[in-house]
Design a protein around this motif. Structure first.
Motif, PDB file in Angstrom:
ATOM      1  N   TRP A  51     -10.382  -3.530   3.236  1.00 52.20           N
ATOM      2  CA  TRP A  51     -10.336  -2.593   4.350  1.00 52.20           C
ATOM      3  C   TRP A  51      -9.105  -2.918   5.181  1.00 52.20           C
ATOM      4  O   TRP A  51      -8.760  -4.094   5.375  1.00 52.20           O
ATOM      5  CB  TRP A  51     -11.581  -2.724   5.225  1.00 52.20           C
ATOM      6  N   GLY A  71     -13.291   5.735   3.216  1.00 52.11           N
ATOM      7  CA  GLY A  71     -13.282   5.632   4.670  1.00 52.11           C
ATOM      8  C   GLY A  71     -14.571   5.014   5.177  1.00 52.11           C
ATOM      9  O   GLY A  71     -15.554   4.882   4.436  1.00 52.11           O
ATOM     10  N   ARG A  72     -14.594   4.655   6.420  1.00 53.97           N
ATOM     11  CA  ARG A  72     -15.761   3.988   7.020  1.00 53.97           C
ATOM     12  C   ARG A  72     -17.000   4.868   7.027  1.00 53.97           C
ATOM     13  O   ARG A  72     -18.118   4.353   7.132  1.00 53.97           O
ATOM     14  CB  ARG A  72     -15.445   3.525   8.438  1.00 53.97           C
ATOM     15  N   ASP A  73     -16.842   6.172   6.888  1.00 45.02           N
ATOM     16  CA  ASP A  73     -18.014   7.045   6.856  1.00 45.02           C
ATOM     17  C   ASP A  73     -18.708   7.039   5.499  1.00 45.02           C
ATOM     18  O   ASP A  73     -19.704   7.726   5.293  1.00 45.02           O
ATOM     19  CB  ASP A  73     -17.645   8.479   7.253  1.00 45.02           C
ATOM     20  N   GLY A  74     -18.171   6.264   4.535  1.00 45.41           N
ATOM     21  CA  GLY A  74     -18.778   6.166   3.213  1.00 45.41           C
ATOM     22  C   GLY A  74     -18.214   7.149   2.201  1.00 45.41           C
ATOM     23  O   GLY A  74     -18.533   7.073   1.020  1.00 45.41           O
ATOM     24  N   THR A  75     -17.375   8.066   2.644  1.00 45.72           N
ATOM     25  CA  THR A  75     -16.765   9.030   1.735  1.00 45.72           C
ATOM     26  C   THR A  75     -15.703   8.342   0.890  1.00 45.72           C
ATOM     27  O   THR A  75     -14.898   7.575   1.405  1.00 45.72           O
ATOM     28  CB  THR A  75     -16.108  10.185   2.525  1.00 45.72           C
ATOM     29  N   THR A  87      -3.520   8.855   5.975  1.00 42.73           N
ATOM     30  CA  THR A  87      -4.488   8.199   6.854  1.00 42.73           C
ATOM     31  C   THR A  87      -3.841   8.092   8.231  1.00 42.73           C
ATOM     32  O   THR A  87      -2.678   7.696   8.351  1.00 42.73           O
ATOM     33  CB  THR A  87      -4.900   6.799   6.346  1.00 42.73           C
ATOM     34  N   GLU A  91      -6.823   4.343  11.399  1.00 41.40           N
ATOM     35  CA  GLU A  91      -7.958   4.735  10.550  1.00 41.40           C
ATOM     36  C   GLU A  91      -8.219   3.651   9.497  1.00 41.40           C
ATOM     37  O   GLU A  91      -7.370   3.370   8.658  1.00 41.40           O
ATOM     38  CB  GLU A  91      -7.667   6.061   9.861  1.00 41.40           C
ATOM     39  N   HIS A  93      -9.505   2.123   6.178  1.00 41.51           N
ATOM     40  CA  HIS A  93      -9.661   2.703   4.846  1.00 41.51           C
ATOM     41  C   HIS A  93      -9.374   1.637   3.787  1.00 41.51           C
ATOM     42  O   HIS A  93      -8.961   0.521   4.103  1.00 41.51           O
ATOM     43  CB  HIS A  93      -8.705   3.899   4.672  1.00 41.51           C
ATOM     44  N   GLU A 129     -19.530  -0.201  -1.661  1.00 46.19           N
ATOM     45  CA  GLU A 129     -18.585   0.697  -0.983  1.00 46.19           C
ATOM     46  C   GLU A 129     -17.618   1.303  -1.980  1.00 46.19           C
ATOM     47  O   GLU A 129     -17.287   2.492  -1.905  1.00 46.19           O
ATOM     48  CB  GLU A 129     -17.809  -0.076   0.086  1.00 46.19           C
TER      49      GLU A 129
END
Length: 132
Positions: A51, A71-75, A87, A91, A93, A129
């Motif tokens: 990360w 990304g941190r949202d899991g996408t 990015t 952000e 990532h 992840e």
């Protein structure tokens, strides 16, 4: 005008990467006020960054294989040759190769006012992840 010498290929450190990753610098700042750096980065299958974030953002242009960018949202996005992913500054990532394919991208970013803060490295990406 000048032709820069070809720098040596460097293997990236395990503190910041999982798996085998190599970098070739393409462009670095030459004069006061210049900030842009460009590198060709090659990832072995399954290899990925930890990360991280960039103070002024980053562009990734995939040239071979398929990149995974999370990304941190899991996408987790798939980015294919000819596509460019951006990015935003700060952000968090990660990016890397798919489990079964080599991947190469151009990484383009501007250095921060304090070059030591251009990239902030964080923890390693877990297998969960990475799989999304």
């Amino acid at each position: 005008m000048q032709i820069d010498p070809t720098p040596a290929t460097v293997k990236n450190p395990p503190e910041q990467f999982t798996g085998d990753v190599w970098v070739d610098m393409v462009a670095v700042p030459h004069a006061e006020g210049q900030r842009m750096s460009v590198a060709t980065v090659r990832f072995a299958p399954g290899a990925r960054t930890a990360w991280h974030s960039h103070a002024r953002g980053q562009y990734l242009r995939v040239t071979q294989g398929v990149a995974l960018v999370g990304g941190r949202d899991g996408t987790v996005h798939e980015v294919r040759p000819g596509q460019t992913l951006y990015t935003a500054p700060g952000e968090e990532h990660w990016h890397g190769a798919t489990p079964d394919c080599w991947m190469e991208h151009l990484a383009m970013l501007e250095s921060a006012d304090d070059p030591a803060t251009t990239t902030t490295w964080l923890e390693h990406v877990t297998d969960e992840e990475y799989r999304g």
